[in-house]
Write a protein that holds these residues in place. Structure first.
Motif, PDB file in Angstrom:
ATOM      1  N   VAL A   1      -0.201   8.025   7.995  1.00 10.71           N
ATOM      2  CA  VAL A   1      -1.364   7.650   7.183  1.00 10.71           C
ATOM      3  C   VAL A   1      -1.931   6.291   7.567  1.00 10.71           C
ATOM      4  O   VAL A   1      -2.863   5.807   6.937  1.00 10.71           O
ATOM      5  CB  VAL A   1      -0.990   7.637   5.670  1.00 10.71           C
ATOM      6  CG1 VAL A   1      -0.752   9.048   5.160  1.00 10.71           C
ATOM      7  CG2 VAL A   1       0.235   6.755   5.413  1.00 10.71           C
ATOM      8  N   ARG A   2      -1.391   5.657   8.599  1.00 13.32           N
ATOM      9  CA  ARG A   2      -1.881   4.326   8.959  1.00 13.32           C
ATOM     10  C   ARG A   2      -3.272   4.416   9.600  1.00 13.32           C
ATOM     11  O   ARG A   2      -3.710   5.491  10.021  1.00 13.32           O
ATOM     12  CB  ARG A   2      -0.907   3.641   9.924  1.00 13.32           C
ATOM     13  CG  ARG A   2       0.439   3.360   9.283  1.00 13.32           C
ATOM     14  CD  ARG A   2       1.240   2.420  10.130  1.00 13.32           C
ATOM     15  NE  ARG A   2       0.787   1.048   9.993  1.00 13.32           N
ATOM     16  CZ  ARG A   2       0.763   0.164  10.978  1.00 13.32           C
ATOM     17  NH1 ARG A   2       1.128   0.520  12.201  1.00 13.32           N
ATOM     18  NH2 ARG A   2       0.348  -1.066  10.766  1.00 13.32           N
TER      19      ARG A   2
ATOM     20  N   ALA B   1       3.420   4.991   1.584  1.00 17.88           N
ATOM     21  CA  ALA B   1       3.646   6.312   2.182  1.00 17.88           C
ATOM     22  C   ALA B   1       4.020   6.246   3.662  1.00 17.88           C
ATOM     23  O   ALA B   1       4.820   7.058   4.147  1.00 17.88           O
ATOM     24  CB  ALA B   1       2.399   7.167   2.004  1.00 17.88           C
ATOM     25  N   CYS B   2       3.481   5.271   4.389  1.00 24.40           N
ATOM     26  CA  CYS B   2       3.770   5.203   5.827  1.00 24.40           C
ATOM     27  C   CYS B   2       5.249   4.918   6.087  1.00 24.40           C
ATOM     28  O   CYS B   2       5.772   5.259   7.152  1.00 24.40           O
ATOM     29  CB  CYS B   2       2.889   4.165   6.505  1.00 24.40           C
ATOM     30  SG  CYS B   2       2.955   2.540   5.747  1.00 24.40           S
TER      31      CYS B   2
ATOM     32  N   GLU C   1      -5.089   3.096   0.861  1.00 26.92           N
ATOM     33  CA  GLU C   1      -6.250   3.193   1.765  1.00 26.92           C
ATOM     34  C   GLU C   1      -6.712   4.643   1.913  1.00 26.92           C
ATOM     35  O   GLU C   1      -7.907   4.925   1.985  1.00 26.92           O
ATOM     36  CB  GLU C   1      -5.907   2.565   3.122  1.00 26.92           C
ATOM     37  CG  GLU C   1      -5.752   1.055   3.009  1.00 26.92           C
ATOM     38  CD  GLU C   1      -5.367   0.360   4.300  1.00 26.92           C
ATOM     39  OE1 GLU C   1      -5.602   0.917   5.397  1.00 26.92           O
ATOM     40  OE2 GLU C   1      -4.816  -0.765   4.216  1.00 26.92           O
TER      41      GLU C   1
ATOM     42  N   SER D   1       0.593  -5.534   5.451  1.00 30.35           N
ATOM     43  CA  SER D   1      -0.635  -4.762   5.245  1.00 30.35           C
ATOM     44  C   SER D   1      -1.564  -5.472   4.259  1.00 30.35           C
ATOM     45  O   SER D   1      -1.106  -6.011   3.256  1.00 30.35           O
ATOM     46  CB  SER D   1      -0.259  -3.378   4.688  1.00 30.35           C
ATOM     47  OG  SER D   1      -1.336  -2.839   3.959  1.00 30.35           O
TER      48      SER D   1
ATOM     49  N   PHE E   1       2.791   6.312  -2.030  1.00 30.66           N
ATOM     50  CA  PHE E   1       1.452   5.838  -2.382  1.00 30.66           C
ATOM     51  C   PHE E   1       0.762   5.320  -1.110  1.00 30.66           C
ATOM     52  O   PHE E   1       1.370   4.542  -0.373  1.00 30.66           O
ATOM     53  CB  PHE E   1       1.534   4.647  -3.351  1.00 30.66           C
ATOM     54  CG  PHE E   1       2.068   4.970  -4.729  1.00 30.66           C
ATOM     55  CD1 PHE E   1       1.208   5.091  -5.805  1.00 30.66           C
ATOM     56  CD2 PHE E   1       3.431   5.141  -4.942  1.00 30.66           C
ATOM     57  CE1 PHE E   1       1.688   5.376  -7.083  1.00 30.66           C
ATOM     58  CE2 PHE E   1       3.920   5.433  -6.209  1.00 30.66           C
ATOM     59  CZ  PHE E   1       3.051   5.545  -7.286  1.00 30.66           C
ATOM     60  N   CYS E   2      -0.466   5.747  -0.880  1.00 27.95           N
ATOM     61  CA  CYS E   2      -1.251   5.116   0.191  1.00 27.95           C
ATOM     62  C   CYS E   2      -2.624   4.747  -0.371  1.00 27.95           C
ATOM     63  O   CYS E   2      -3.534   5.588  -0.459  1.00 27.95           O
ATOM     64  CB  CYS E   2      -1.409   6.030   1.407  1.00 27.95           C
ATOM     65  SG  CYS E   2      -2.385   5.206   2.705  1.00 27.95           S
TER      66      CYS E   2
ATOM     67  N   CYS F   1       5.077  -1.814   2.319  1.00 28.16           N
ATOM     68  CA  CYS F   1       5.001  -2.001   3.770  1.00 28.16           C
ATOM     69  C   CYS F   1       4.478  -3.412   4.054  1.00 28.16           C
ATOM     70  O   CYS F   1       3.372  -3.777   3.616  1.00 28.16           O
ATOM     71  CB  CYS F   1       4.078  -0.956   4.381  1.00 28.16           C
ATOM     72  SG  CYS F   1       3.941  -1.114   6.173  1.00 28.16           S
TER      73      CYS F   1
ATOM     74  N   CYS G   1      -0.794  -3.207   1.161  1.00 30.35           N
ATOM     75  CA  CYS G   1       0.572  -3.035   0.647  1.00 30.35           C
ATOM     76  C   CYS G   1       1.503  -4.220   0.891  1.00 30.35           C
ATOM     77  O   CYS G   1       2.618  -4.226   0.365  1.00 30.35           O
ATOM     78  CB  CYS G   1       1.210  -1.791   1.270  1.00 30.35           C
ATOM     79  SG  CYS G   1       0.478  -0.251   0.713  1.00 30.35           S
TER      80      CYS G   1
ATOM     81  N   ARG H   1      -8.845   5.297  10.857  1.00 29.06           N
ATOM     82  CA  ARG H   1      -9.937   4.523  10.250  1.00 29.06           C
ATOM     83  C   ARG H   1      -9.967   3.146  10.912  1.00 29.06           C
ATOM     84  O   ARG H   1      -8.953   2.726  11.506  1.00 29.06           O
ATOM     85  CB  ARG H   1      -9.701   4.379   8.739  1.00 29.06           C
ATOM     86  CG  ARG H   1      -8.353   3.759   8.397  1.00 29.06           C
ATOM     87  CD  ARG H   1      -8.065   3.788   6.910  1.00 29.06           C
ATOM     88  NE  ARG H   1      -6.707   3.338   6.604  1.00 29.06           N
ATOM     89  CZ  ARG H   1      -5.633   4.111   6.558  1.00 29.06           C
ATOM     90  NH1 ARG H   1      -5.740   5.410   6.843  1.00 29.06           N
ATOM     91  NH2 ARG H   1      -4.444   3.625   6.276  1.00 29.06           N
TER      92      ARG H   1
HETATM   93  S1  SF4 Z   1      -2.307   1.418   2.899  1.00 33.28           S
HETATM   94 FE1  SF4 Z   1      -0.131   1.044   2.595  1.00 33.28          FE
HETATM   95  S2  SF4 Z   1       0.774   3.099   2.626  1.00 33.28           S
HETATM   96 FE2  SF4 Z   1      -1.271   3.275   3.511  1.00 33.28          FE
HETATM   97  S3  SF4 Z   1      -0.888   3.036   5.690  1.00 33.28           S
HETATM   98 FE3  SF4 Z   1      -1.414   1.024   4.905  1.00 33.28          FE
HETATM   99  S4  SF4 Z   1       0.574   0.076   4.480  1.00 33.28           S
HETATM  100 FE4  SF4 Z   1       0.922   2.256   4.689  1.00 33.28          FE
END
Ligand code: SF4
Length: 329
Positions: free
Chosen positions: A31-32, A24-25, A59, A119, A56-57, A116, A122, A68
């Motif tokens: 949403v990060r 999603a980011c 986290e 991460s 999709f996120c 992404c 992700c 967070r």
């Molecule tokens: S969990 Fe994935 S979608 Fe959510 S902020 Fe981290 S990299 Fe982006």
């Protein structure tokens, strides 16, 4: 007969069919962990008009909140855990696993996924893993969510945002993405032997440009359609096709395909035109011209000397030309 190198036509037929999952980011959603995003310009400015996007996120889905504490992968007591970067006693492994499992179910039916990079949730690959004391280990791996998606949907075309900056990798992803969309469209119409053979015919030169080995094996799988249930044959074929398309299409392999196609015009072209075409292919092989140059000449000859088999080849436009932003490959 469909003229597959009519980009407008092929793009229109693909447009409604591509369901792309994305972190999603990358959509610019904040949403990060730090309340920011990782907006991906290629996704939003180029690819967006051709696909239907599902963000999709994992986290956020895991209830970790925005903002967070930052998290990372850690090898603790020989187990892979997801813990706080600053406070390793904060362990979100179970929550992230549960959220990722839920999201994996929602990913059913997707055509591809754009993750992404880097991460712990992700990242598709090369995500850092730390030891109990916070030192980075030599080995890397995929993030928790990305690994689950790739394990559950092993043939799904996947890529991460950073690698889209590489012309070869980006084109490889687009090739696999649009091919998989055509496959899904074929299945929606109902699978049968004739459809399968027709699909293979249209993708022969494209697959050959990526892998002669998988091209030959795919042909063998389809040689006897009565030997096994059609669903089993189709699955074997798809595995070979997608694995083959994931191989890098080098200049050498493209040159082989271009030479093959050149052979179709032998009896039509004047000697000087034949020589010009050969020269152009050789200059492409030497890295002096982009692939688009010999392709355009071949398309030009094909308009003058139509050939039913060549005209259906997705090799000439595996994905809409507007998405090919490279001028060098
Ligand atoms: S969990 Fe994935 S979608 Fe959510 S902020 Fe981290 S990299 Fe982006």
């Amino acid at each position: 007969m469909v003229d597959t190198f009519n980009d407008e036509q092929s793009s229109q037929s693909s447009q409604a069919l591509i369901n792309l999952g994305v972190s999603a980011c990358l959509m610019g959603e904040k949403v990060r962990y730090d309340g920011g995003h990782k907006k991906c310009d290629f996704l939003l400015d180029k690819l967006h008009p051709w696909v239907r996007i599902t963000p999709f996120c994992p986290e956020v889905k895991a209830g970790l909140g925005i903002p967070r504490p930052a998290i990372r992968l850690a090898q603790i007591d020989e187990q892979l855990r997801v813990v706080g970067t600053k406070d390793a006693t904060v362990d979100v492994t179970d929550a992230l696993n549960r959220a990722s499992d839920d999201l994996c179910l929602q990913a059913q039916g997707l055509t591809g996924f754009l993750f992404c990079a880097k991460s712990p949730s992700c990242g598709m690959e090369r995500v850092k893993v730390y030891d109990e004391k916070g030192n980075p280990l030599v080995s890397t791996r995929g993030g928790i969510f990305a690994d689950k998606i790739r394990h559950q949907y092993p043939l799904l075309p996947c890529e991460e945002n950073g690698r889209l900056n590489d012309d070869l990798l980006r084109n490889s992803f687009l090739t696999r993405l649009f091919c998989y969309a055509r496959w899904q469209a074929m299945l929606r119409e109902g699978l049968n032997g004739a459809q399968l053979l027709d699909f293979h015919s249209r993708h022969k030169y494209l697959l050959l440009a990526h892998s002669e080995r998988y091209y030959r094996e795919a042909g063998k799988v389809l040689a006897n359609l009565k030997a096994r249930p059609i669903e089993v044959i189709a699955q074997d074929y798809l595995t070979l096709l997608m694995t083959g398309l994931a191989c890098v299409a080098t200049r050498k392999k493209h040159t082989n395909v271009l030479m093959h196609i050149q052979g179709y015009f032998k009896k039509h072209l004047e000697k000087s035109d034949k020589q010009a075409l050969t020269q152009m292919i050789l200059r492409y092989q030497q890295g002096l011209l982009p692939l688009a140059s010999p392709i355009e000449i071949l398309k030009h000859h094909l308009r003058h000397y139509p050939d039913d088999y060549l005209q259906i080849q997705y090799y000439f436009s595996p994905f809409p030309a507007q998405l090919n932003t490279s001028s060098v490959i």
